[in-house]
Motif scaffolding. Structure first.
Motif, short mmCIF file in Angstrom:
data_model
loop_
_atom_site.label_atom_id
_atom_site.label_comp_id
_atom_site.label_asym_id
_atom_site.label_seq_id
_atom_site.Cartn_x
_atom_site.Cartn_y
_atom_site.Cartn_z
N GLY A 14 0.84 -1.19 0.00
CA GLY A 14 0.00 0.00 0.00
C GLY A 14 0.87 1.24 0.00
N THR A 15 0.45 2.26 -0.71
CA THR A 15 1.16 3.54 -0.68
C THR A 15 0.19 4.62 -0.21
OG1 THR A 15 0.70 3.95 -3.01
CG2 THR A 15 2.81 2.93 -2.48
N TYR A 16 0.70 5.54 0.58
CA TYR A 16 -0.13 6.57 1.21
C TYR A 16 0.62 7.89 1.22
CZ TYR A 16 -2.33 2.39 3.14
OH TYR A 16 -2.94 1.17 3.28
N THR A 17 -0.14 8.98 1.28
CA THR A 17 0.41 10.27 1.65
C THR A 17 -0.18 10.57 3.01
OG1 THR A 17 -1.37 11.47 0.55
CG2 THR A 17 0.66 11.10 -0.72
N GLY A 18 0.52 11.35 3.79
CA GLY A 18 0.02 11.60 5.14
C GLY A 18 0.41 12.97 5.66
N THR A 19 -0.27 13.35 6.72
CA THR A 19 0.00 14.59 7.43
C THR A 19 0.00 14.31 8.91
OG1 THR A 19 -1.19 15.82 5.71
CG2 THR A 19 -0.77 16.97 7.79
N VAL A 20 1.07 14.73 9.60
CA VAL A 20 1.14 14.61 11.06
C VAL A 20 0.96 16.00 11.64
CG1 VAL A 20 2.61 14.10 13.04
CG2 VAL A 20 2.65 12.61 11.06
N ARG A 21 0.04 16.13 12.56
CA ARG A 21 -0.16 17.39 13.30
C ARG A 21 0.15 17.11 14.75
NH1 ARG A 21 -3.85 17.25 9.35
NH2 ARG A 21 -4.15 19.12 8.11
N ARG A 22 1.02 17.92 15.32
CA ARG A 22 1.36 17.78 16.74
C ARG A 22 0.87 19.01 17.47
NH1 ARG A 22 6.93 15.21 15.30
NH2 ARG A 22 6.45 13.03 15.67
N PHE A 23 0.28 18.79 18.65
CA PHE A 23 -0.23 19.88 19.48
C PHE A 23 0.45 19.76 20.84
CE2 PHE A 23 -3.48 18.32 16.60
CZ PHE A 23 -3.81 19.46 15.90
N GLY A 24 0.93 20.87 21.36
CA GLY A 24 1.66 20.87 22.62
C GLY A 24 3.02 21.50 22.40
N LEU A 25 3.98 21.15 23.23
CA LEU A 25 5.33 21.67 23.08
C LEU A 25 5.95 21.07 21.82
CD1 LEU A 25 7.86 23.15 24.08
CD2 LEU A 25 8.45 21.07 25.31
N ASP A 26 6.33 21.90 20.88
CA ASP A 26 6.97 21.45 19.65
C ASP A 26 7.76 22.63 19.11
OD1 ASP A 26 7.79 20.17 17.38
OD2 ASP A 26 5.79 19.63 16.69
N LEU A 27 9.05 22.60 19.27
CA LEU A 27 9.88 23.75 18.95
C LEU A 27 11.15 23.30 18.25
CD1 LEU A 27 10.27 26.82 19.32
CD2 LEU A 27 11.34 26.32 21.51
N GLY A 28 11.44 23.87 17.08
CA GLY A 28 12.70 23.58 16.42
C GLY A 28 12.61 23.53 14.92
N VAL A 29 13.71 23.10 14.31
CA VAL A 29 13.84 22.96 12.87
C VAL A 29 14.41 21.57 12.61
CG1 VAL A 29 14.97 23.82 10.78
CG2 VAL A 29 14.26 25.41 12.57
N THR A 30 13.76 20.78 11.74
CA THR A 30 14.25 19.44 11.43
C THR A 30 14.34 19.25 9.93
OG1 THR A 30 12.01 18.55 11.60
CG2 THR A 30 13.40 18.34 13.54
N GLY A 31 15.26 18.39 9.52
CA GLY A 31 15.39 18.02 8.11
C GLY A 31 14.46 16.87 7.81
N GLN A 32 14.70 16.21 6.70
CA GLN A 32 13.90 15.04 6.35
C GLN A 32 14.09 13.99 7.43
OE1 GLN A 32 15.26 13.99 2.44
NE2 GLN A 32 13.66 15.22 1.49
N GLY A 33 13.07 13.15 7.60
CA GLY A 33 13.15 12.10 8.60
C GLY A 33 12.43 10.86 8.13
N THR A 34 12.62 9.77 8.85
CA THR A 34 11.97 8.51 8.56
C THR A 34 11.25 8.04 9.80
OG1 THR A 34 13.71 7.93 6.98
CG2 THR A 34 12.33 6.14 7.78
N LEU A 35 10.03 7.56 9.62
CA LEU A 35 9.21 7.03 10.70
C LEU A 35 8.80 5.62 10.31
CD1 LEU A 35 7.73 7.73 13.35
CD2 LEU A 35 5.93 8.72 11.99
#
Length: 160
Positions: free
Chosen positions: A68-89
């Motif tokens: 299966g292939t998907y596109t997705g969106t993660v929304r985080r609520f709460g403390l979330d501060l910074g800058v990140t590059g590409q990642g893998t989950l």
């Protein structure tokens, strides 16, 4: 800088403990059906939360089952501060049966999330949802990213 690393590590440990506490209940009613690997886009996050796009592939555990292939969106609520590059989950996918279709993971998942990055980072995410709330993305995921970030809060993942 040391305080940042300690706070992020403590956040990841707290989410991990919560995730492992939920694992026995999920294991009793669900079976592993595959592994979902998501490539996350770079992100800039603010104190109240973040939004991050990703593309994902399900590799089924059952021989002959469709990928299966998907596109997705993660929304985080709460403390979330910074800058990140590409990642893998990477998630282990649990379902009530081994017979799932290539698009059965579509839907919205919710739960707790914690991660920290100082150069290289790790994270923990515990999410349940999907097809009529019957799919669980492994209570503890493996997340790798680069950048400078700390996050602790509630996460929502939508797979399309």
């Amino acid at each position: 800088m040391k305080t940042f690393v300690k706070a992020g590590f403590a956040a990841a440990l707290a989410a991990s403990a919560l995730a492992f506490a939920a694992a026995p209940a999920a294991a009793q009613t669900r079976v592993q059906v595959g592994v979902l690997t998501c490539q996350m886009a770079p992100n800039v996050s603010f104190i109240i939360g973040s939004v991050r796009e990703m593309s994902c592939t399900l590799r089924p555990s059952v021989k002959g089952a469709p990928k299966g292939t998907y596109t997705g969106t993660v929304r985080r609520f709460g403390l979330d501060l910074g800058v990140t590059g590409q990642g893998t989950l990477v998630w282990t996918v649990l379902a009530p049966t081994t017979r799932i279709g290539a698009k059965d993971l579509r839907g919205t998942y919710a739960g707790v999330s914690a991660n920290a990055a100082l150069g290289v980072g790790l994270g923990a995410n515990a999410l349940v949802g999907g097809s009529n709330n019957t799919i669980a993305l492994q209570p503890l995921s493996v997340e790798g990213q680069t950048g400078f970030n700390v996050a602790l809060g509630v996460a929502e993942l939508t797979l399309r």
